[in-house]
Design a protein around this motif. Structure first.
Motif, PDB file in Angstrom:
ATOM      1  N   ASN A 159       0.596  -1.317  -0.009  1.00 14.39           N
ATOM      2  CA  ASN A 159       0.063  -0.089  -0.122  1.00 14.39           C
ATOM      3  C   ASN A 159       0.957   1.158   0.110  1.00 14.39           C
ATOM      4  O   ASN A 159       0.418   2.450   0.303  1.00 14.39           O
ATOM      5  N   SER A 160       1.931   1.417  -0.561  1.00 12.11           N
ATOM      6  CA  SER A 160       2.834   2.501  -0.992  1.00 12.11           C
ATOM      7  C   SER A 160       2.707   2.771  -2.272  1.00 12.11           C
ATOM      8  O   SER A 160       3.422   2.235  -3.105  1.00 12.11           O
ATOM      9  N   PRO A 180     -11.200   5.229   1.255  1.00 13.35           N
ATOM     10  CA  PRO A 180     -10.702   4.212   2.178  1.00 13.35           C
ATOM     11  C   PRO A 180     -11.566   2.956   2.486  1.00 13.35           C
ATOM     12  O   PRO A 180     -12.719   3.494   2.948  1.00 13.35           O
ATOM     13  N   PRO A 181     -11.086   1.737   2.470  1.00 16.73           N
ATOM     14  CA  PRO A 181      -9.690   1.355   1.948  1.00 16.73           C
ATOM     15  C   PRO A 181      -9.764   0.957   0.850  1.00 16.73           C
ATOM     16  O   PRO A 181      -8.577   0.448   0.160  1.00 16.73           O
ATOM     17  N   ASN A 183      -9.107   2.705  -1.863  1.00 22.91           N
ATOM     18  CA  ASN A 183      -8.249   3.619  -2.841  1.00 22.91           C
ATOM     19  C   ASN A 183      -6.724   3.303  -2.423  1.00 22.91           C
ATOM     20  O   ASN A 183      -6.068   4.055  -2.902  1.00 22.91           O
ATOM     21  N   GLU A 184      -6.510   2.205  -1.655  1.00 18.82           N
ATOM     22  CA  GLU A 184      -5.302   1.875  -1.204  1.00 18.82           C
ATOM     23  C   GLU A 184      -4.715   1.016  -2.583  1.00 18.82           C
ATOM     24  O   GLU A 184      -5.357   0.274  -2.935  1.00 18.82           O
ATOM     25  N   HIS A 185      -3.488   1.588  -2.795  1.00 16.31           N
ATOM     26  CA  HIS A 185      -2.566   0.749  -3.730  1.00 16.31           C
ATOM     27  C   HIS A 185      -1.080   0.721  -3.706  1.00 16.31           C
ATOM     28  O   HIS A 185      -0.643   1.498  -2.769  1.00 16.31           O
ATOM     29  N   ASP A 186      -0.557   0.030  -4.456  1.00 17.24           N
ATOM     30  CA  ASP A 186       0.760   0.110  -4.271  1.00 17.24           C
ATOM     31  C   ASP A 186       1.666   0.518  -5.455  1.00 17.24           C
ATOM     32  O   ASP A 186       2.846   0.555  -5.752  1.00 17.24           O
ATOM     33  N   THR A 204      -1.202  -6.962   4.301  1.00 15.57           N
ATOM     34  CA  THR A 204      -0.729  -5.862   3.332  1.00 15.57           C
ATOM     35  C   THR A 204       0.445  -5.299   4.271  1.00 15.57           C
ATOM     36  O   THR A 204       0.637  -4.893   5.354  1.00 15.57           O
ATOM     37  N   SER A 236      -0.236  -4.771  10.794  1.00 17.11           N
ATOM     38  CA  SER A 236      -1.062  -4.544   9.461  1.00 17.11           C
ATOM     39  C   SER A 236      -1.615  -5.777   9.100  1.00 17.11           C
ATOM     40  O   SER A 236      -2.337  -5.714   8.172  1.00 17.11           O
TER      41      SER A 236
END
Length: 238
Positions: A159-160, A180-181, A183-186, A204, A236
């Motif tokens: 999720n960075s 959220p959540p 919209n979390e992506h790498d 994650t 996490s």
């Protein structure tokens, strides 16, 4: 036998009490990108093989067949194997297991694999299709083979949000009004795209899509799952 990195290296013999780990790279990559992870796994007592394939030129059927051919020529079918795949490589694992059930699978780990389809790849397919080549159908489109029952698979997501893919994903977040959540992506793959109900475990970590291949915590969690069938509990963990 000391491992020497080649385009399609042979398996490295370390110990015989742990299943061979076959590492499968992702889109736009070649086998060498998996070397840092392979090196860590070797230190944990695993034998490794870096599987190489042409991610843009061939379709997922050929990717699976290429792996099956290598195993037929080099591996005893009565001995179990572990499979670790990054991104598209994780989808190849699912297709391979479904297509060639004669192989004994111990455990599998996927890293940043869009099990539910890739938003980034969908945009690229429409805008610049050569950038996804033949990797879209039955793979990045989310139409991959169902995970075979009884397979122990662990999923690692990041999720960075770093990388060129974040341009597409951030645009999609605005258009779809994701919160959220979701919209979390790498930087390439949404975390929710990595979720697989049939998976044994999911975790994650604060890593980017490519960065996870060089991250020590990812390597540690990969080795832990291959040994225990679950990830080591951290804050996490979800």
């Amino acid at each position: 036998m000391k491992h020497k990195l080649k385009l399609n290296p042979k398996a490295c013999s370390v110990k015989q009490d742990k299943p061979l780990v076959i590492l499968i790279h992702g889109l736009h990559q070649r086998a060498w990108i998996m070397w840092p992870l392979a090196k860590y796994l070797q230190k944990q007592g695993f034998s490794t093989y870096l599987h190489d394939y042409y991610s843009l030129r061939d379709n997922i059927d050929k990717h699976s067949n290429r792996l099956n051919e290598w195993l037929t020529a080099n591996h005893d079918p009565s001995t179990a194997i572990n499979l670790v795949g990054h991104s598209l490589g994780g989808l190849i694992i699912r297709d391979f297991i479904s297509r060639y059930p004669q192989w004994k699978i111990a455990r599998c780990v996927t890293l940043g694999t869009p099990h539910n389809g890739s938003t980034t790849a969908t945009y690229l397919k429409k805008l610049i299709s050569p950038l996804v080549g033949n990797s879209f159908e039955k793979a990045l489109d989310g139409q991959n083979a169902t995970l075979t029952k009884g397979i122990s698979l662990g999923v690692i997501a990041g999720n960075s949000p770093k990388g060129l893919g974040q341009i597409i994903l951030n645009y999609h977040i605005r258009q779809a009004k994701l919160i959220p959540p979701y919209n979390e992506h790498d930087g390439t793959v949404f975390v929710f795209e990595t979720k697989l109900p049939q998976a044994a475990d999911h975790i994650t970590l604060p890593v980017s899509h490519t960065g996870m291949l060089f991250d020590r915590k990812v390597a540690q969690q990969t080795a832990y799952f291959l040994d225990h069938g679950m990830f080591k509990s951290i804050d996490s963990h979800n």
